[in-house]
Design a protein around this motif. Structure first.
Motif, PDB file in Angstrom:
ATOM      1  N   SER A   1      89.049   3.204 -24.778  1.00 18.26           N
ATOM      2  CA  SER A   1      88.789   3.567 -23.377  1.00 18.26           C
ATOM      3  C   SER A   1      89.926   4.459 -22.887  1.00 18.26           C
ATOM      4  CB  SER A   1      88.743   2.303 -22.512  1.00 18.26           C
ATOM      5  OG  SER A   1      90.057   1.816 -22.333  1.00 18.26           O
ATOM      6  N   THR A   2      89.814   4.872 -21.655  1.00 20.99           N
ATOM      7  CA  THR A   2      90.870   5.727 -21.097  1.00 20.99           C
ATOM      8  C   THR A   2      91.935   4.899 -20.360  1.00 20.99           C
ATOM      9  OG1 THR A   2      89.477   6.058 -19.174  1.00 20.99           O
ATOM     10  CG2 THR A   2      89.419   7.786 -20.862  1.00 20.99           C
ATOM     11  N   ALA A   3      91.949   3.578 -20.614  1.00 20.14           N
ATOM     12  CA  ALA A   3      92.936   2.743 -19.933  1.00 20.14           C
ATOM     13  C   ALA A   3      94.350   3.099 -20.383  1.00 20.14           C
ATOM     14  CB  ALA A   3      92.653   1.267 -20.208  1.00 20.14           C
ATOM     15  N   PHE A   4      94.521   3.388 -21.677  1.00 23.48           N
ATOM     16  CA  PHE A   4      95.864   3.611 -22.219  1.00 23.48           C
ATOM     17  C   PHE A   4      96.178   5.085 -22.471  1.00 23.48           C
ATOM     18  CE2 PHE A   4      94.604  -0.665 -23.340  1.00 23.48           C
ATOM     19  CZ  PHE A   4      95.711  -1.404 -22.969  1.00 23.48           C
TER      20      PHE A   4
ATOM     21  N   ALA B   1      91.114  10.883 -22.075  1.00 24.86           N
ATOM     22  CA  ALA B   1      90.044  11.325 -22.980  1.00 24.86           C
ATOM     23  C   ALA B   1      90.300  12.763 -23.419  1.00 24.86           C
ATOM     24  CB  ALA B   1      88.696  11.215 -22.279  1.00 24.86           C
ATOM     25  N   GLU B   2      90.880  13.547 -22.497  1.00 24.81           N
ATOM     26  CA  GLU B   2      91.152  14.943 -22.828  1.00 24.81           C
ATOM     27  C   GLU B   2      92.155  14.987 -23.980  1.00 24.81           C
ATOM     28  OE1 GLU B   2      91.463  13.821 -19.661  1.00 24.81           O
ATOM     29  OE2 GLU B   2      89.528  14.604 -18.964  1.00 24.81           O
ATOM     30  N   GLY B   3      91.815  15.789 -24.955  1.00 22.85           N
ATOM     31  CA  GLY B   3      92.730  15.946 -26.079  1.00 22.85           C
ATOM     32  C   GLY B   3      92.446  14.986 -27.218  1.00 22.85           C
TER      33      GLY B   3
ATOM     34  N   LEU C   1      85.975  10.217 -31.003  1.00 24.51           N
ATOM     35  CA  LEU C   1      86.626   9.154 -30.233  1.00 24.51           C
ATOM     36  C   LEU C   1      86.312   9.312 -28.738  1.00 24.51           C
ATOM     37  CD1 LEU C   1      88.453   6.712 -30.640  1.00 24.51           C
ATOM     38  CD2 LEU C   1      90.426   8.192 -30.292  1.00 24.51           C
ATOM     39  N   LYS C   2      86.305  10.572 -28.324  1.00 26.06           N
ATOM     40  CA  LYS C   2      85.994  10.877 -26.917  1.00 26.06           C
ATOM     41  C   LYS C   2      84.582  10.382 -26.571  1.00 26.06           C
ATOM     42  CE  LYS C   2      86.425  14.784 -23.800  1.00 26.06           C
ATOM     43  NZ  LYS C   2      86.636  16.222 -23.720  1.00 26.06           N
TER      44      LYS C   2
ATOM     45  N   TYR D   1      83.280   7.288 -23.830  1.00 22.31           N
ATOM     46  CA  TYR D   1      82.273   7.327 -22.758  1.00 22.31           C
ATOM     47  C   TYR D   1      81.047   6.466 -23.061  1.00 22.31           C
ATOM     48  CZ  TYR D   1      85.214  10.302 -20.082  1.00 22.31           C
ATOM     49  OH  TYR D   1      86.274  10.734 -19.334  1.00 22.31           O
ATOM     50  N   LEU D   2      81.112   5.747 -24.188  1.00 25.17           N
ATOM     51  CA  LEU D   2      80.096   4.707 -24.422  1.00 25.17           C
ATOM     52  C   LEU D   2      80.636   3.358 -23.934  1.00 25.17           C
ATOM     53  CD1 LEU D   2      78.879   5.586 -28.038  1.00 25.17           C
ATOM     54  CD2 LEU D   2      77.632   5.903 -25.902  1.00 25.17           C
ATOM     55  N   ASN D   3      81.827   3.402 -23.398  1.00 30.68           N
ATOM     56  CA  ASN D   3      82.522   2.171 -23.032  1.00 30.68           C
ATOM     57  C   ASN D   3      82.621   2.065 -21.499  1.00 30.68           C
ATOM     58  OD1 ASN D   3      84.427   0.191 -22.531  1.00 30.68           O
ATOM     59  ND2 ASN D   3      85.936   0.969 -23.975  1.00 30.68           N
ATOM     60  N   PRO D   4      82.066   1.010 -20.914  1.00 26.57           N
ATOM     61  CA  PRO D   4      82.085   0.906 -19.441  1.00 26.57           C
ATOM     62  C   PRO D   4      83.492   0.838 -18.845  1.00 26.57           C
ATOM     63  CG  PRO D   4      81.226  -1.111 -20.450  1.00 26.57           C
ATOM     64  CD  PRO D   4      81.370  -0.115 -21.536  1.00 26.57           C
ATOM     65  N   LEU D   5      84.467   0.355 -19.647  1.00 27.30           N
ATOM     66  CA  LEU D   5      85.825   0.276 -19.093  1.00 27.30           C
ATOM     67  C   LEU D   5      86.361   1.671 -18.750  1.00 27.30           C
ATOM     68  CD1 LEU D   5      88.235  -1.527 -18.328  1.00 27.30           C
ATOM     69  CD2 LEU D   5      89.107  -1.237 -20.657  1.00 27.30           C
ATOM     70  N   THR D   6      85.936   2.675 -19.517  1.00 30.75           N
ATOM     71  CA  THR D   6      86.362   4.050 -19.235  1.00 30.75           C
ATOM     72  C   THR D   6      85.928   4.454 -17.822  1.00 30.75           C
ATOM     73  OG1 THR D   6      86.326   4.688 -21.540  1.00 30.75           O
ATOM     74  CG2 THR D   6      86.011   6.466 -19.944  1.00 30.75           C
TER      75      THR D   6
END
Lengths: 253, 312
Positions: free
Chosen positions: A185-188, A191-193, A198-199, A203-208
C-alpha cells in the motif's frame, strides 16, 4: 439505553484493555520516530501533489490509515471471541437482534477507528505540522475516510471471523491478509516511482485509498483522483459491509 | 396458567428431524424437567423455546406471546443458561456480572446490589477479581448461572447447569433455584442427573430421538412405571452359567453385568427372588450380597428409553 449502545459499551469494555491501547500508540510511534527518521537519509523528500513532504511527515500520515486498519481488527476479534466462548449465542438469546449485534460492532469499529486516527494524528502532529493544511472541507474528508475505512476493514475482519473457528486459522489468515494490506500500500512509500506491477497491486488494496484520502485531507490536496478514491472506498465498504452482515445473519447456533 | 405451549413442534436439519412433532405444556411457577439421553433433542428443544432457532413446523407460545412472530418480546422476559460455557475471557467475575446486568438495562446501582448478593449466594466472593479465563470449569459455570440472575425474568431455561459443579455447589444451586421458584419463577430444566431432577422438578418429560415419550410428575411416573422392581445379587465367584439357569424363570429380565452381579427386573420381584434363590442353591452357587433397589427416576428413565428403543 438503546440495545445497540449497551452492546457497544460491552464491546468497548471487553476489547479495550491497557495492552491494546499501549500497542495502538507504541507501534505507530516506533514506525514514525524510528523508521521515519532512520529512512530520512535514504528518502529526503516525497512528492505529494504540488507539495514535497519529508519522509517522517509522509510516514506519519500513512500511519493514521495503517492504525485505523489495525484497530478495526477488534471487530473480527470480538465476533470470533463471542463465537468461540459462547457469547454470541448468549447475546442472541437475550434482548437483542442480529441487527443490534451487527450495528453495535460497526459502531465499535467506528469509535475505535476514529479514536485511533485522532491518537496518531496527535502523536504525529509534531512531525507533520509544518505541512498541514486543514480546511473546513478537509477535516470532514478525514473523518469520512476514518469511518469508511473502519467499516471496510472491520467488515473484512468480521467476514474472516465468521468463516473460521480455530484460533490458529484465524490468526494466520488475519495476519497474512493484514500484512499484505500494510506493505502493499502507499502507507509506507509512495506509488509514484514504484515498479508498474507493484503499483497495480497498490491500487488493488483498499488501504491505499484510505491512506491517500487521509493524506489528501491532512495536506490539503483534494484532487479529482482523491474524489474517485473516496467513491471507491465508500463502495467497497458498503459491499463488504453487506457481505459481512449476510454472513453474520446466517451464522448457525 | 401455562407459560409454554408448544403444539406439533418439529425442527429438521436437512433430512434429520432433531425434534419430531412434540407437544409441550409447562405450567407457571414450577420446575419442568426435560430428560433424555445424549442427542435426544433436548438442546434443540431449548433453542426452539428460547427462540434461537425457528421451528420447521408447529406453533409455539411462550408467556402468552407467539414465539414465531415476536421472538424479541419473549427474549426480554426469559433467562437462558445454555449448555456450552459462555464467558468473556478478559473480564473479571464482578465485571462480568456488572456488564451482563448493564446489557439487560439494569441500572448501575441495582447492578451493584444484585452483584453483591449473587457473589455471596454463588460463593464467588473469593474469586471476584479473577478473570474468567483463569477460572476452573466449575467456577466458570457458577458465574454463568449467577450472571443470569442479574436481570429480572419470568421464565428461566437451564440446560444442564450443574455440569462441572462439585456435589456441594450442585446442592447449593438446586436449593437456590427452589427458592427462586417460590417467588414465582418458572424453570425449564434439562439434565442428565436424574437425582437432581427428582429433587427439583415438579413435572418431568422424557425425550428420545426427538419425541417426547412421557410427561408426568416424578411421583406419578414412579406409580406408572415403578411396578417393576430391581433386585441385585452379588455372587462370590464368576458364574457365567447363571444366565442360562435363570432364563427358565418367566416374566423377568436377567443381566449378568461382570460375571458376579445379577440384576433382575420384574413386576413380581418377590416370587422371582424365591425362584432365583432356589436355583442358585440347587446349583451350589454362593451369594455374597443381595439388595432390592427401590424404584427411582433413573430406573424409570432407563426403562422408558429402553422400551422406546425396542419398540422402534
Amino acid at each position: 439505553m438503546h440495545p445497540i449502545i449497551r452492546l457497544v459499551n460491552r464491546n468497548l469494555t471487553i476489547s479495550i484493555n491497557p495492552g491494546f491501547l499501549i500497542w495502538q500508540v507504541i507501534f505507530p510511534l516506533i514506525y514514525i520516530f524510528v523508521a521515519g527518521f532512520a529512512y530520512t537519509s535514504l528518502i529526503q523528500q516525497v512528492p505529494f501533489g504540488s507539495k514535497s513532504l519529508d519522509y517522517p511527515s509522509f510516514l506519519a500520515s500513512g500511519m493514521i490509515g495503517f492504525n485505523i486498519m489495525n484497530s478495526t481488527l477488534v471487530s473480527g476479534i470480538i465476533i470470533w471471541n463471542d463465537r468461540r466462548h459462547g457469547m454470541f449465542e448468549q447475546i442472541m438469546s437475550g434482548p437483542f437482534t442480529r441487527a443490534h449485534y451487527i450495528l453495535s460492532n460497526i459502531a465499535t469499529i467506528g469509535i475505535v477507528g476514529l479514536v485511533s486516527a485522532s491518537l496518531i494524528a496527535l502523536v504525529g502532529y509534531p512531525v507533520f505540522f509544518e505541512s498541514v493544511d486543514f480546511t473546513f472541507i478537509t477535516i470532514p474528508v478525514i473523518v469520512f475516510a476514518a469511518i469508511a475505512g473502519s467499516v471496510l476493514f472491520g467488515s473484512i475482519a468480521s467476514i474472516i471471523s465468521t468463516r473460521l473457528r480455530s484460533s490458529e486459522g484465524f490468526n494466520v489468515i488475519i495476519n497474512t491478509v493484514f500484512l499484505f494490506f500494510a506493505f502493499v500500500s502507499t502507507a509506507f512509500y509512495p506509488a509514484e516511482g514504484a515498479p508498474e506491477p507493484l503499483k497495480t497491486f497498490f491500487y488493488l488494496n483498499p488501504l491505499t485509498y484510505l491512506v491517500d484520502i487521509i493524506r489528501a485531507g491532512i495536506f490539503g490536496n483534494i484532487t479529482e483522483f482523491v474524489i474517485v478514491e473516496m467513491i471507491i472506498l465508500a463502495s467497497l465498504s458498503s459491499v463488504l459491509f453487506v457481505v459481512a452482515t449476510k454472513l453474520l445473519t446466517r451464522l448457525d447456533f | 396458567m401455562s407459560c409454554i405451549e408448544g403444539k406439533n413442534l418439529s425442527k429438521s436439519y436437512g433430512s434429520m428431524k432433531a425434534v419430531d412433532d412434540i407437544v409441550l405444556s409447562v405450567k407457571s411457577g414450577q420446575v419442568f424437567g426435560f430428560l433424555g439421553p445424549n442427542g435426544a433433542g433436548k438442546s434443540t428443544t431449548i433453542k426452539l423455546l428460547t427462540t434461537l432457532v425457528s421451528p420447521s413446523e408447529g406453533s409455539l407460545t411462550i408467556l402468552g406471546i407467539d414465539a414465531i412472530k415476536h421472538p424479541l418480546a419473549i427474549r426480554h422476559k426469559i433467562g437462558v443458561v445454555l449448555q456450552q460455557p459462555s464467558y468473556e475471557p478478559t473480564l473479571t467475575v464482578e465485571k462480568s456480572l456488572e456488564k451482563y446486568g448493564m446489557m439487560w438495562n439494569v441500572s448501575k446501582n441495582e447492578c451493584k446490589k444484585r452483584m453483591e448478593v449473587l457473589l455471596r449466594d454463588f460463593d464467588l466472593i473469593d474469586i471476584r477479581k479473577k478473570r474468567n479465563e483463569d477460572l476452573s470449569i466449575g467456577q466458570r459455570r457458577r458465574v454463568q448461572v449467577a450472571r443470569e440472575f442479574m436481570h429480572d425474568m419470568e421464565l428461566l431455561f437451564l440446560d444442564e447447569p450443574t455440569v462441572g459443579l462439585d456435589p456441594s455447589a450442585r446442592r447449593k444451586l438446586l436449593d437456590f433455584l427452589k427458592n427462586k421458584v417460590k417467588t414465582g419463577l418458572t424453570i425449564f430444566y434439562t439434565t442428565h442427573n436424574l437425582s437432581e431432577a427428582e429433587y427439583l422438578c415438579d413435572e418431568i418429560a422424557i425425550i428420545d430421538k426427538g419425541r417426547i415419550l412421557t410427561v408426568d410428575s416424578p411421583d406419578a411416573l414412579k406409580k406408572r412405571f415403578g411396578k417393576e422392581k430391581t433386585i441385585k445379587i452379588h455372587l462370590l465367584e464368576k458364574q457365567p452359567i447363571v444366565v442360562s439357569l435363570l432364563s427358565r424363570i418367566p416374566e423377568c429380565v436377567v443381566d449378568l453385568d461382570n460375571g458376579t452381579t445379577i440384576t433382575i427386573h420384574s413386576e413380581q420381584s418377590e416370587l422371582v427372588l424365591l425362584q432365583v434363590l432356589k436355583i442358585l442353591s440347587e446349583n451350589k452357587i454362593e451369594i455374597e450380597d443381595l439388595s432390592a433397589v427401590p424404584t427411582n427416576l433413573e430406573e424409570i428413565f432407563l426403562k422408558v428409553v429402553r422400551d422406546n428403543a425396542s419398540n422402534n
